[in-house]
Design an enzyme around this catalytic site. Structure first.
Site, short mmCIF file in Angstrom:
data_model
loop_
_atom_site.label_atom_id
_atom_site.label_comp_id
_atom_site.label_asym_id
_atom_site.label_seq_id
_atom_site.Cartn_x
_atom_site.Cartn_y
_atom_site.Cartn_z
N ASP A 183 2.10 -12.84 7.68
CA ASP A 183 0.43 -12.84 7.50
C ASP A 183 0.14 -13.27 8.80
O ASP A 183 0.68 -14.48 9.19
CB ASP A 183 -0.03 -13.84 6.17
CG ASP A 183 -0.99 -13.77 6.30
OD1 ASP A 183 -1.74 -14.75 6.85
OD2 ASP A 183 -1.76 -12.95 5.44
N GLY A 184 -0.89 -12.80 9.28
CA GLY A 184 -1.19 -13.16 10.69
C GLY A 184 -2.00 -14.66 10.38
O GLY A 184 -1.77 -15.41 11.68
N ARG A 211 0.76 -1.21 -0.11
CA ARG A 211 0.01 -0.02 -0.07
C ARG A 211 0.83 1.40 -0.02
O ARG A 211 2.00 1.07 0.09
CB ARG A 211 -0.71 -0.08 1.27
CG ARG A 211 -0.02 -0.14 2.50
CD ARG A 211 -0.79 -0.10 3.73
NE ARG A 211 -1.37 -1.46 3.89
CZ ARG A 211 -1.23 -2.57 4.57
NH1 ARG A 211 -0.02 -2.55 4.94
NH2 ARG A 211 -1.82 -3.78 4.64
N GLU A 228 2.82 -8.37 12.11
CA GLU A 228 2.50 -7.18 11.09
C GLU A 228 2.95 -7.90 9.73
O GLU A 228 4.08 -8.28 9.30
CB GLU A 228 3.22 -5.98 11.32
CG GLU A 228 3.02 -4.98 10.35
CD GLU A 228 1.67 -4.55 9.61
OE1 GLU A 228 1.47 -4.75 8.50
OE2 GLU A 228 0.57 -4.44 10.46
N ASP A 231 -6.46 -6.99 14.77
CA ASP A 231 -6.80 -5.73 14.18
C ASP A 231 -5.93 -5.37 13.11
O ASP A 231 -5.45 -4.45 12.81
CB ASP A 231 -6.04 -4.93 15.49
CG ASP A 231 -6.27 -3.34 15.44
OD1 ASP A 231 -7.27 -3.05 14.66
OD2 ASP A 231 -5.32 -2.67 15.85
#
Length: 294
Positions: free
Chosen positions: A139-140, A29, A112, A160
């Site tokens: 990756d969570g 992003r 994260e 979150d």
């Protein structure tokens, strides 16, 4: 018309005082850190929106800015003295920092996916890392899968993760919640940051209920955020709640968290199920992206 002009005047006034102190394109992003007077914010700039992920008051960094971060501490009313904490989605590291100050002996692990976000948290948001506060760039869901294989357990799991538009789809499914449940310790709690205003509201609720049974919604009237508290085996009695409120209130005051008020926003789905019985559960095969537009 006058209200519209007044809103535009305020908007242009804020924009005029906004100062971008960092900007980069990461693997995932566009990342922006900007400052408006005393407020510093981490923002994700995507094709559809620009959203603030984390903010801090430069002159009072202990004071929490966002409503949802304050509501997350309702978790401490249903679980006691967390020893192992897992946070999926770092942002600026605000939650991790406060939990570390409250429970310095607790082991906190932050996951994260974007290495650029971790660096920004370190460089611009006073993210604390110690022997007890650690982080992974991963990756969570993959992290939780591997934690389950290692039989690791956490007594406070905070979900979150946010990609700038919404929660990543693979972190919203029944299969994922089952994986999260497998690493939740006895007596622990899962706190998920999500939204009251989303078109996914009913689907998310049905999916959490399919895995965890009744859960607690924490939300304020006319606010878009909600925290889901799930995986709770035993709901505290009112006497236990009052005892925890009295113990936590002075400790949370410095962070501008009114835990007594927050306790009044908690509502179990046991007698307040607000989604149709035939609501479709989100799965790895059914998690449609078009529902994310809320």
């Amino acid at each position: 018309m006058r209200n519209c002009l007044l809103f535009l005047a305020v908007l242009f006034s804020v924009a005029a005082h906004s100062n971008v102190v960092h900007e980069e394109r990461s693997l995932y992003r566009n990342i922006i850190v900007d400052e408006t007077r005393d407020l510093r914010c981490l923002k994700f700039n995507t094709k559809s929106s620009q959203t603030s992920q984390s903010c801090m008051y430069k002159n009072d960094p202990d004071k929490l800015v966002f409503n949802y971060t304050k509501l997350t501490f309702a978790s401490l009313l249903v679980t006691d003295d967390p020893k192992n904490v897992l946070v999926i989605g770092l942002g600026g590291g605000t939650l991790s920092n406060v939990i570390h100050e409250l429970y310095p002996a607790a082991k906190i692990h932050n996951v994260e996916i974007d290495p650029a976000v971790l660096k920004v948290a370190r460089d611009y948001f006073n993210f604390i890392e110690t022997d007890n506060v650690t982080s992974s760039v991963q990756d969570g869901r993959i992290f939780i899968k591997r934690a389950a294989i290692k039989k690791q357990k956490y007594d406070w799991i905070i979900l979150d993760a946010f990609n700038g538009d919404y929660i990543p789809e693979h972190l919203l499914t029944k299969e994922f919640f089952e994986e999260v449940q497998s690493v939740l310790a006895d007596g622990g709690v899962i706190a998920a940051n999500t939204f009251s205003s989303s078109k996914l509201y009913e689907h998310e609720s049905a999916t959490y209920h399919a895995v965890f049974g009744d859960f607690i919604n924490v939300s304020r009237a006319n606010r878009s955020n909600r925290i889901i508290l799930a995986g709770i085996k035993t709901i505290p009695t009112q006497a236990q709640l009052n005892e925890r409120i009295n113990a936590l209130a002075p400790r949370l005051k410095k962070y501008d968290v009114d835990i007594k008020a927050i306790s009044t926003y908690m509502q179990s789905t046991k007698n307040n199920r607000d989604w149709p019985a035939d609501t479709k559960v989100l799965t790895d095969q059914y998690s449609p992206a078009n529902l994310l537009n809320f």
